[in-house]
Design a protein around this motif. Sequence first.
Motif, PDB file in Angstrom:
ATOM      1  N   HIS A   8       0.763  -1.378  -0.207  1.00 45.66           N
ATOM      2  CA  HIS A   8       0.038   0.103   0.178  1.00 45.66           C
ATOM      3  C   HIS A   8       0.905   1.140  -0.004  1.00 45.66           C
ATOM      4  O   HIS A   8       0.465   2.381  -0.496  1.00 45.66           O
ATOM      5  CB  HIS A   8      -0.969   0.156   1.368  1.00 45.66           C
ATOM      6  N   ARG A   9       2.115   0.949   0.505  1.00 47.72           N
ATOM      7  CA  ARG A   9       3.150   2.421   0.594  1.00 47.72           C
ATOM      8  C   ARG A   9       3.330   2.936  -0.888  1.00 47.72           C
ATOM      9  O   ARG A   9       3.929   3.924  -1.114  1.00 47.72           O
ATOM     10  CB  ARG A   9       4.195   2.011   1.384  1.00 47.72           C
ATOM     11  N   TYR A  10       3.279   1.841  -1.849  1.00 45.67           N
ATOM     12  CA  TYR A  10       4.069   2.039  -3.260  1.00 45.67           C
ATOM     13  C   TYR A  10       3.049   1.937  -4.137  1.00 45.67           C
ATOM     14  O   TYR A  10       3.393   1.794  -5.393  1.00 45.67           O
ATOM     15  CB  TYR A  10       5.097   0.871  -3.201  1.00 45.67           C
ATOM     16  N   LEU A  11       1.875   2.400  -4.007  1.00 47.44           N
ATOM     17  CA  LEU A  11       0.687   2.366  -4.836  1.00 47.44           C
ATOM     18  C   LEU A  11       0.638   3.912  -5.223  1.00 47.44           C
ATOM     19  O   LEU A  11       0.661   4.811  -4.286  1.00 47.44           O
ATOM     20  CB  LEU A  11      -0.634   1.982  -4.464  1.00 47.44           C
ATOM     21  N   PRO A  12       0.163   4.327  -6.616  1.00 46.96           N
ATOM     22  CA  PRO A  12       0.316   5.876  -6.650  1.00 46.96           C
ATOM     23  C   PRO A  12      -0.938   6.351  -6.174  1.00 46.96           C
ATOM     24  O   PRO A  12      -2.279   5.884  -6.112  1.00 46.96           O
ATOM     25  CB  PRO A  12      -0.131   5.707  -8.568  1.00 46.96           C
ATOM     26  N   THR A  13      -0.805   7.571  -5.743  1.00 49.50           N
ATOM     27  CA  THR A  13      -2.040   8.479  -5.197  1.00 49.50           C
ATOM     28  C   THR A  13      -2.442   9.451  -6.096  1.00 49.50           C
ATOM     29  O   THR A  13      -3.321  10.270  -6.231  1.00 49.50           O
ATOM     30  CB  THR A  13      -1.337   9.048  -3.761  1.00 49.50           C
ATOM     31  N   ASN A  14      -1.456   9.825  -7.305  1.00 49.31           N
ATOM     32  CA  ASN A  14      -1.755  10.882  -8.130  1.00 49.31           C
ATOM     33  C   ASN A  14      -1.566  10.307  -9.488  1.00 49.31           C
ATOM     34  O   ASN A  14      -1.209  11.181 -10.464  1.00 49.31           O
ATOM     35  CB  ASN A  14      -1.055  12.207  -7.894  1.00 49.31           C
ATOM     36  N   GLN A  15      -1.615   8.906  -9.696  1.00 44.14           N
ATOM     37  CA  GLN A  15      -1.416   8.113 -11.027  1.00 44.14           C
ATOM     38  C   GLN A  15      -2.631   7.151 -11.212  1.00 44.14           C
ATOM     39  O   GLN A  15      -2.899   6.644 -10.265  1.00 44.14           O
ATOM     40  CB  GLN A  15      -0.143   7.807 -11.200  1.00 44.14           C
ATOM     41  N   ALA A  16      -3.141   7.065 -12.361  1.00 40.93           N
ATOM     42  CA  ALA A  16      -4.090   6.066 -12.601  1.00 40.93           C
ATOM     43  C   ALA A  16      -3.738   4.583 -12.259  1.00 40.93           C
ATOM     44  O   ALA A  16      -2.446   4.605 -12.452  1.00 40.93           O
ATOM     45  CB  ALA A  16      -4.850   6.171 -13.833  1.00 40.93           C
TER      46      ALA A  16
END
Length: 394
Positions: free
Chosen positions: A295-303
Motif C-alpha cells: 500500500h505504501r508504493y501504490l500511486p496516489t496521483n496516477q491512474a
Amino acid sequence: MAESSQKKELFLGEKSLHRKFKLSNRMLLSKHLLILGQTGAGKSTSAKQIISQLQEMNQINMVFDPTGEYGRDLDNRISYCLAQNAYIDLSSQSAEELLGVLGLNWNSQLTEKLQAAITSLRIQEQRRVQPMQPLIKVNYSMKEYQEAVNGLLVRNQHYAMQLLPEQLVQEFIRPFNDERADYRLLGQTIDHKAVSHYWPQIQELAQLLQSKRLNQIFGFNDTENQQTRYDLSFILKTFEGRPSRHRSLVIDLSELQPFPAIQQRVISFLMEQLLQNRLKSDATLPVAIFLDEIHRYLPTNQAINENGLFHILREGRKVNLNLVVSTQSMQDLPLSLRGQFGSLLIHRYQATDDLADLPLSKRLLAHLPKLSVGQAVLLTQLGKHHLLKIQQPI
C-alpha cells in the motif's frame, strides 16, 4: 523444467495436533499471494518462510526491499543496493518515462522540448565533445541537424543527463519574426518569454539532477561515481531467466526512502521492466516477486492501471511472474487490485467486515482478531482454508 518446479511443495508450518502442512507451489503462488495482517502479526515471517522454501526448491525469487530489512537478515541472498553497487540507468528512457520516474508532471509542450533536449545531448555524446556541453542550436542548419539525428546509433542511448536543464533552454529557439528570418536554420534566437514561463519546472528538474543521492541512484553524472556498479535492469533480466542456485535476489531500495514519490515510481518502473523482459523473451521458469507493505508504493496521483504493480498482477501470471505482497488491511488496496490474488494468508486482523466477501465462515472471521503472533488462515485458490502456525525460517 518450469513444470517440475511448480509441482514441488512448500512447507508453511503446522496445523492442529502439530501436523505439518505443505502446499504445492502452483496452488500457493501461481495466481499471486496476498498476506494480510496488522503490524507485528507475522507477515514478514511468513514471507521469509516462503522465500526459504523457494530457495530449497531452487525456484527463482526476488525481493524488492524498500527499507533494507531483507538485506540485513535474509540468508542465501545476492544483494544489490541502489547507490552502492547498483543503479538505474534512465538514459535509454523517453522523456515521458524519465518524467514519470522522477515524479514530474509536465505538459505536452514541455515534454516534447525535453525529448528534443535528450536527442540533442545524444548527438553531443556521439560526437564525443569534450568537455561535454549543450548543443548550441541557434543558427544551426536544419539540414545538418537532421543528418546528425539520422546518424544516431540505436545501441548507444547514453547522454549527459546533468546537462538537460541547460539543453532545454536551447530547445526554445525560433526564427526572427521579421524579414531577417532564415527558415533553413533551426532558429536564430531563444524565446526567452517561453523559457521564463517554464523556468520553475526547469529548475525543479535541475535540483533533482544535482542531488548527490539521486545521482548515485540514477547515475546522472558518471564521472562522480568511481565504484563499480551494475544496471538494475540488466540484473533483473539476467536473474529471472536462469535457475537461482538456491539463492534469492534482494534489491535494496532503502536509499530512496527520503524520496517516497520517486521510490514509488521506481518500484513501478522496475516491475514494468520485469514484465516487458519476460514478454519479449522465451523464458518460462516461474519467478516469485516479493514486496512488503504494498500500500505504501501504490500511486496516489496516477491512474492505477498505469502502474507496473497493476500490470504484473494483471498480466504476470500468464508468463509465470508471481507476486507475493503484504499489507495491513484489505482497505489499503484499490478495488481493482483486491480480486487479483488467488491465495490469501491472513494473520491477526481486526476489521473483519473487510473480508465478508471471502468464503470464510462467521466463526472463522470472528477468530481472526484473536490469532496469536505467527498464526494465520490460508485461503487457497480452491476456496479451502487452513488454520496454520507458520514455521519460523531456519
